[in-house]
Scaffold this motif. Structure first.
Motif, PDB file in Angstrom:
ATOM      1  N   ALA A 185     -31.149  39.125  44.361  1.00  0.00           N
ATOM      2  CA  ALA A 185     -30.574  39.148  43.012  1.00  0.00           C
ATOM      3  C   ALA A 185     -30.916  37.874  42.255  1.00  0.00           C
ATOM      4  CB  ALA A 185     -29.057  39.321  43.098  1.00  0.00           C
ATOM      5  N   ARG A 186     -30.798  36.747  42.901  1.00  0.00           N
ATOM      6  CA  ARG A 186     -31.093  35.474  42.247  1.00  0.00           C
ATOM      7  C   ARG A 186     -32.578  35.374  41.889  1.00  0.00           C
ATOM      8  NH1 ARG A 186     -27.101  32.103  46.245  1.00  0.00           N
ATOM      9  NH2 ARG A 186     -25.399  31.775  44.758  1.00  0.00           N
ATOM     10  N   HIS A 187     -33.427  35.775  42.827  1.00  0.00           N
ATOM     11  CA  HIS A 187     -34.865  35.691  42.565  1.00  0.00           C
ATOM     12  C   HIS A 187     -35.262  36.604  41.413  1.00  0.00           C
ATOM     13  CE1 HIS A 187     -39.107  34.970  43.593  1.00  0.00           C
ATOM     14  NE2 HIS A 187     -39.276  36.224  43.181  1.00  0.00           N
ATOM     15  N   LEU A 188     -34.783  37.837  41.431  1.00  0.00           N
ATOM     16  CA  LEU A 188     -35.147  38.787  40.384  1.00  0.00           C
ATOM     17  C   LEU A 188     -34.654  38.314  39.021  1.00  0.00           C
ATOM     18  CD1 LEU A 188     -36.332  41.463  39.438  1.00  0.00           C
ATOM     19  CD2 LEU A 188     -34.118  42.516  39.932  1.00  0.00           C
ATOM     20  N   THR A 189     -33.451  37.774  38.962  1.00  0.00           N
ATOM     21  CA  THR A 189     -32.920  37.299  37.689  1.00  0.00           C
ATOM     22  C   THR A 189     -33.781  36.181  37.128  1.00  0.00           C
ATOM     23  OG1 THR A 189     -30.687  37.887  38.414  1.00  0.00           O
ATOM     24  CG2 THR A 189     -30.871  36.430  36.521  1.00  0.00           C
ATOM     25  N   GLY A 190     -34.240  35.289  37.994  1.00  0.00           N
ATOM     26  CA  GLY A 190     -35.139  34.239  37.539  1.00  0.00           C
ATOM     27  C   GLY A 190     -36.441  34.801  37.006  1.00  0.00           C
ATOM     28  N   ALA A 191     -36.981  35.819  37.687  1.00  0.00           N
ATOM     29  CA  ALA A 191     -38.224  36.445  37.225  1.00  0.00           C
ATOM     30  C   ALA A 191     -38.023  37.132  35.883  1.00  0.00           C
ATOM     31  CB  ALA A 191     -38.714  37.444  38.275  1.00  0.00           C
ATOM     32  N   LEU A 192     -36.873  37.767  35.688  1.00  0.00           N
ATOM     33  CA  LEU A 192     -36.588  38.424  34.413  1.00  0.00           C
ATOM     34  C   LEU A 192     -36.447  37.398  33.283  1.00  0.00           C
ATOM     35  CD1 LEU A 192     -34.085  41.234  35.480  1.00  0.00           C
ATOM     36  CD2 LEU A 192     -36.430  41.530  34.640  1.00  0.00           C
ATOM     37  N   ARG A 193     -35.803  36.293  33.558  1.00  0.00           N
ATOM     38  CA  ARG A 193     -35.653  35.262  32.525  1.00  0.00           C
ATOM     39  C   ARG A 193     -37.018  34.753  32.084  1.00  0.00           C
ATOM     40  NH1 ARG A 193     -31.230  30.729  33.490  1.00  0.00           N
ATOM     41  NH2 ARG A 193     -31.184  30.804  31.218  1.00  0.00           N
ATOM     42  N   THR A 194     -37.899  34.520  33.041  1.00  0.00           N
ATOM     43  CA  THR A 194     -39.230  34.030  32.707  1.00  0.00           C
ATOM     44  C   THR A 194     -40.027  35.079  31.945  1.00  0.00           C
ATOM     45  OG1 THR A 194     -39.272  32.593  34.661  1.00  0.00           O
ATOM     46  CG2 THR A 194     -41.391  33.150  33.667  1.00  0.00           C
ATOM     47  N   GLY A 195     -40.033  36.311  32.457  1.00  0.00           N
ATOM     48  CA  GLY A 195     -40.819  37.364  31.834  1.00  0.00           C
ATOM     49  C   GLY A 195     -40.329  37.720  30.450  1.00  0.00           C
ATOM     50  N   LEU A 196     -39.021  37.867  30.283  1.00  0.00           N
ATOM     51  CA  LEU A 196     -38.472  38.213  28.972  1.00  0.00           C
ATOM     52  C   LEU A 196     -38.658  37.075  27.976  1.00  0.00           C
ATOM     53  CD1 LEU A 196     -35.241  40.082  30.101  1.00  0.00           C
ATOM     54  CD2 LEU A 196     -37.181  41.082  28.867  1.00  0.00           C
ATOM     55  N   GLY A 197     -38.615  35.842  28.468  1.00  0.00           N
ATOM     56  CA  GLY A 197     -38.851  34.708  27.584  1.00  0.00           C
ATOM     57  C   GLY A 197     -40.229  34.757  26.947  1.00  0.00           C
ATOM     58  N   ASP A 198     -41.214  35.272  27.692  1.00  0.00           N
ATOM     59  CA  ASP A 198     -42.566  35.415  27.144  1.00  0.00           C
ATOM     60  C   ASP A 198     -42.608  36.412  25.995  1.00  0.00           C
ATOM     61  OD1 ASP A 198     -43.543  33.590  28.955  1.00  0.00           O
ATOM     62  OD2 ASP A 198     -44.266  35.096  30.374  1.00  0.00           O
ATOM     63  N   PHE A 199     -41.617  37.301  25.938  1.00  0.00           N
ATOM     64  CA  PHE A 199     -41.542  38.299  24.866  1.00  0.00           C
ATOM     65  C   PHE A 199     -40.546  37.897  23.787  1.00  0.00           C
ATOM     66  CE2 PHE A 199     -43.699  40.762  28.036  1.00  0.00           C
ATOM     67  CZ  PHE A 199     -44.437  41.710  27.339  1.00  0.00           C
ATOM     68  N   GLY A 200     -40.061  36.671  23.852  1.00  0.00           N
ATOM     69  CA  GLY A 200     -39.136  36.202  22.828  1.00  0.00           C
ATOM     70  C   GLY A 200     -37.698  36.599  23.049  1.00  0.00           C
ATOM     71  N   VAL A 201     -37.364  37.142  24.212  1.00  0.00           N
ATOM     72  CA  VAL A 201     -35.979  37.486  24.535  1.00  0.00           C
ATOM     73  C   VAL A 201     -35.457  36.447  25.512  1.00  0.00           C
ATOM     74  CG1 VAL A 201     -34.423  39.201  25.528  1.00  0.00           C
ATOM     75  CG2 VAL A 201     -36.403  39.949  24.197  1.00  0.00           C
ATOM     76  N   HIS A 202     -34.481  35.701  25.092  1.00  0.00           N
ATOM     77  CA  HIS A 202     -33.973  34.607  25.913  1.00  0.00           C
ATOM     78  C   HIS A 202     -32.621  34.996  26.504  1.00  0.00           C
ATOM     79  CE1 HIS A 202     -37.229  32.079  24.538  1.00  0.00           C
ATOM     80  NE2 HIS A 202     -36.972  32.506  23.314  1.00  0.00           N
ATOM     81  N   LEU A 203     -32.546  34.988  27.819  1.00  0.00           N
ATOM     82  CA  LEU A 203     -31.306  35.317  28.505  1.00  0.00           C
ATOM     83  C   LEU A 203     -30.415  34.086  28.577  1.00  0.00           C
ATOM     84  CD1 LEU A 203     -32.564  37.488  31.524  1.00  0.00           C
ATOM     85  CD2 LEU A 203     -31.970  38.220  29.196  1.00  0.00           C
ATOM     86  N   ALA A 204     -29.147  34.277  28.277  1.00  0.00           N
ATOM     87  CA  ALA A 204     -28.179  33.205  28.498  1.00  0.00           C
ATOM     88  C   ALA A 204     -28.060  32.948  29.992  1.00  0.00           C
ATOM     89  CB  ALA A 204     -26.824  33.607  27.914  1.00  0.00           C
ATOM     90  N   ASP A 205     -27.480  31.814  30.353  1.00  0.00           N
ATOM     91  CA  ASP A 205     -27.306  31.514  31.775  1.00  0.00           C
ATOM     92  C   ASP A 205     -26.607  32.677  32.458  1.00  0.00           C
ATOM     93  OD1 ASP A 205     -28.496  29.055  31.536  1.00  0.00           O
ATOM     94  OD2 ASP A 205     -26.610  27.956  31.326  1.00  0.00           O
ATOM     95  N   PRO A 206     -27.235  33.264  33.489  1.00  0.00           N
ATOM     96  CA  PRO A 206     -26.632  34.444  34.131  1.00  0.00           C
ATOM     97  C   PRO A 206     -25.327  34.094  34.842  1.00  0.00           C
ATOM     98  CG  PRO A 206     -28.963  34.230  34.671  1.00  0.00           C
ATOM     99  CD  PRO A 206     -28.556  32.942  34.036  1.00  0.00           C
TER     100      PRO A 206
END
Length: 217
Positions: free
Chosen positions: A40-61
């Motif tokens: 869960a922790r690893h995937l969330t980090g990957a999503l934060r990085t990937g979505l950030g490349d598309f301009g979607v910034h996740l708040a601290d999970p």
């Protein structure tokens, strides 16, 4: 001004203002410090990085680890009413709009009873509008790769979430290289999640008096 160095597929998704999407990670393994939690922790980090490349910034999970809440769940479900303030705060967090990553090990071909027990406390369509959910499961056998979509996705849809991408299954044999295990899935899922999250209305913040669960490291 649009950054023309971005691929065309990404430029079309970039908003004029960045989003800060509330993110909750719900882990349904009854064991503390489980490998499911690591996934869960690893995937969330990957999503934060990937979505950030598309301009979607996740708040601290925010992490909701049901292994920490297990003893309180049966009494709350039987009582059918609020009584445990920390548990009610967790339920409010999970119900809030934003990105909800739900991760469970595979038990007897389905998600855990602990996860079901927790989600049974939510009302019908208990996930509020604007909840975008991602179903994730760990499994021991290759034939369980389809369990996230066959079992967990319908549950999240029933509760009112939008589930725009296929579920992710991570096999035990893949635990040693999680980066490779999730890479193909994130490559396909992130553009879809970015488009959906861009289309969601800004989420309603929690009341100031509610304590925040611990962030995912």
């Amino acid at each position: 001004m649009t950054d023309l160095r971005q691929p065309a597929s990404r430029r079309a998704l970039l908003p004029t203002e960045s989003l800060a999407v509330p993110t909750t990670v719900l882990v349904g393994n009854p064991r503390r410090e489980s490998r499911t939690l690591t996934v869960a922790r690893h995937l969330t980090g990957a999503l934060r990085t990937g979505l950030g490349d598309f301009g979607v910034h996740l708040a601290d999970p925010h992490l909701v680890d049901l292994a920490e809440l297990g003893p309180d769940l049966p009494s709350r479900l039987i009582a059918g009413a609020a009584g445990n303030a920390p548990l009610e705060q967790v339920l409010a967090r999970v119900r809030s709009p934003g990105l909800l990553v739900v991760v469970s090990p595979t038990f007897k071909g389905s998600y855990t009873g602990l996860l079901k027990l927790f989600l049974d406390m939510l009302p019908r369509e208990g996930l509020r509008p604007g909840t975008v959910a991602v179903p994730v499961m760990t499994a021991g056998w290759a034939q369980h790769r389809f369990v996230p979509d066959a079992q967990l996705r319908p549950l999240l849809v029933e509760l009112g979430a939008v589930v725009p991408v296929r579920g992710l299954a991570v096999l035990e044999e893949e635990f040693g290289d999680l980066e490779s295990a999730v890479a193909g899935w994130t490559e396909a899922a992130v553009p879809v999640l970015a488009a959906v999250l861009h289309g969601c209305r800004p989420p309603t913040p929690l009341s100031p008096h509610l304590a925040e669960p611990a962030p995912v490291p």
